[in-house]
Write an enzyme that holds these catalytic residues in place. Structure first.
Site, PDB file in Angstrom:
ATOM      1  N   HIS A 252      -4.464   1.666   7.485  1.00 48.88           N
ATOM      2  CA  HIS A 252      -3.090   2.191   7.583  1.00 48.88           C
ATOM      3  C   HIS A 252      -2.902   3.337   6.582  1.00 48.88           C
ATOM      4  CE1 HIS A 252       1.440   1.478   7.933  1.00 48.88           C
ATOM      5  NE2 HIS A 252       1.344   2.247   6.863  1.00 48.88           N
ATOM      6  N   GLU A 253      -3.341   3.127   5.337  1.00 47.17           N
ATOM      7  CA  GLU A 253      -3.168   4.164   4.310  1.00 47.17           C
ATOM      8  C   GLU A 253      -4.069   5.364   4.586  1.00 47.17           C
ATOM      9  OE1 GLU A 253      -0.625   3.741   2.625  1.00 47.17           O
ATOM     10  OE2 GLU A 253      -0.400   1.597   2.987  1.00 47.17           O
TER      11      GLU A 253
ATOM     12  N   CYS B 276       5.995   0.019   7.412  1.00 48.10           N
ATOM     13  CA  CYS B 276       5.642   1.152   6.551  1.00 48.10           C
ATOM     14  C   CYS B 276       6.824   1.494   5.656  1.00 48.10           C
ATOM     15  CB  CYS B 276       5.274   2.346   7.421  1.00 48.10           C
ATOM     16  SG  CYS B 276       4.773   3.798   6.481  1.00 48.10           S
ATOM     17  N   LEU B 277       6.557   1.783   4.392  1.00 47.74           N
ATOM     18  CA  LEU B 277       7.630   2.134   3.452  1.00 47.74           C
ATOM     19  C   LEU B 277       8.302   3.461   3.826  1.00 47.74           C
ATOM     20  CD1 LEU B 277       5.977   1.143   0.044  1.00 47.74           C
ATOM     21  CD2 LEU B 277       7.755  -0.102   1.296  1.00 47.74           C
TER      22      LEU B 277
ATOM     23  N   GLN C 282       3.167   9.903   1.037  1.00 48.99           N
ATOM     24  CA  GLN C 282       4.455   9.204   1.041  1.00 48.99           C
ATOM     25  C   GLN C 282       5.302   9.507  -0.192  1.00 48.99           C
ATOM     26  OE1 GLN C 282       2.444   5.289   2.130  1.00 48.99           O
ATOM     27  NE2 GLN C 282       4.422   5.077   3.113  1.00 48.99           N
TER      28      GLN C 282
ATOM     29  N   GLY D 263       0.831  -1.186   0.000  1.00 45.86           N
ATOM     30  CA  GLY D 263       0.000   0.000   0.000  1.00 45.86           C
ATOM     31  C   GLY D 263       0.874   1.246   0.000  1.00 45.86           C
TER      32      GLY D 263
ATOM     33  N   HIS E  74      -2.467   7.677   6.908  1.00 45.82           N
ATOM     34  CA  HIS E  74      -1.455   8.535   6.269  1.00 45.82           C
ATOM     35  C   HIS E  74      -2.070   9.843   5.760  1.00 45.82           C
ATOM     36  CE1 HIS E  74       2.378   6.448   6.099  1.00 45.82           C
ATOM     37  NE2 HIS E  74       1.826   5.331   5.680  1.00 45.82           N
TER      38      HIS E  74
HETATM   39 ZN    ZN Z   1       2.671   3.461   5.769  1.00 45.86          ZN
END
Ligand code: ZN
Length: 154
Positions: free
Chosen positions: A131-132, A89-90, A51, A46, A135
């Protein structure tokens, strides 16, 4: 399509609330295509627009590289149940932690052309959507970790 740079923890854009999308134009389509390519390149499941440094309410998800989900202006309208599961998380590489979230949700969102749809999700998909979605509101999983975070390789 192009791979974009993934912003890392400490950048203000990760802590800023993203803005509603009103123009469903080529720029939005390019952003979504780039986000999908960037997510795949980073081995993620995701990715939210924050991000890649863009404050628009957009995220993309693919759990299996077969089905791709695109959410524009999403709203989570129903929650039920509760589940604890490990997240990463990226934008926070090398850190994992357990997060408690509702296990079933209903989302209402728009696609890249502005068409509204709704989706019932559970399991990993429900988790990644939440989660997204966080963000887009400047919230990170480390804010919600139950117990200690763990450092992991890579
Ligand atoms: Zn994340």
């Amino acid at each position: 399509m192009a791979i974009r740079n993934i912003v890392q923890l400490g950048e203000a854009v990760l802590r800023t609330v993203a803005k509603e999308v009103s123009d469903f134009d080529d720029r939005l389509h390019m952003l979504i295509d780039d986000m999908i390519e960037t997510m795949i390149d980073a081995d993620g499941i995701g990715l939210a627009a924050n991000q890649v440094g863009i404050l628009k309410r957009v995220f993309v998800i693919s759990l299996d590289l077969e089905k791709y989900y695109e959410f524009v202006n999403p709203r989570i309208v129903e929650y039920s149940g509760s589940e604890i599961f490990e997240e990463g998380c990226l934008s926070i590489l090398g850190v994992k932690g357990n997060v408690e979230r509702p296990s079933k949700i209903k989302v209402v969102a728009q696609d890249r052309n502005g068409k509204e749809f709704d989706l019932d999700a559970d399991g990993l998909l429900a988790r990644v959507i939440q989660h997204e979605y966080d963000h887009l509101n400047g919230v990170l999983f480390v804010d919600k970790v139950v117990g200690e975070t763990t450092k992991v390789e890579g």
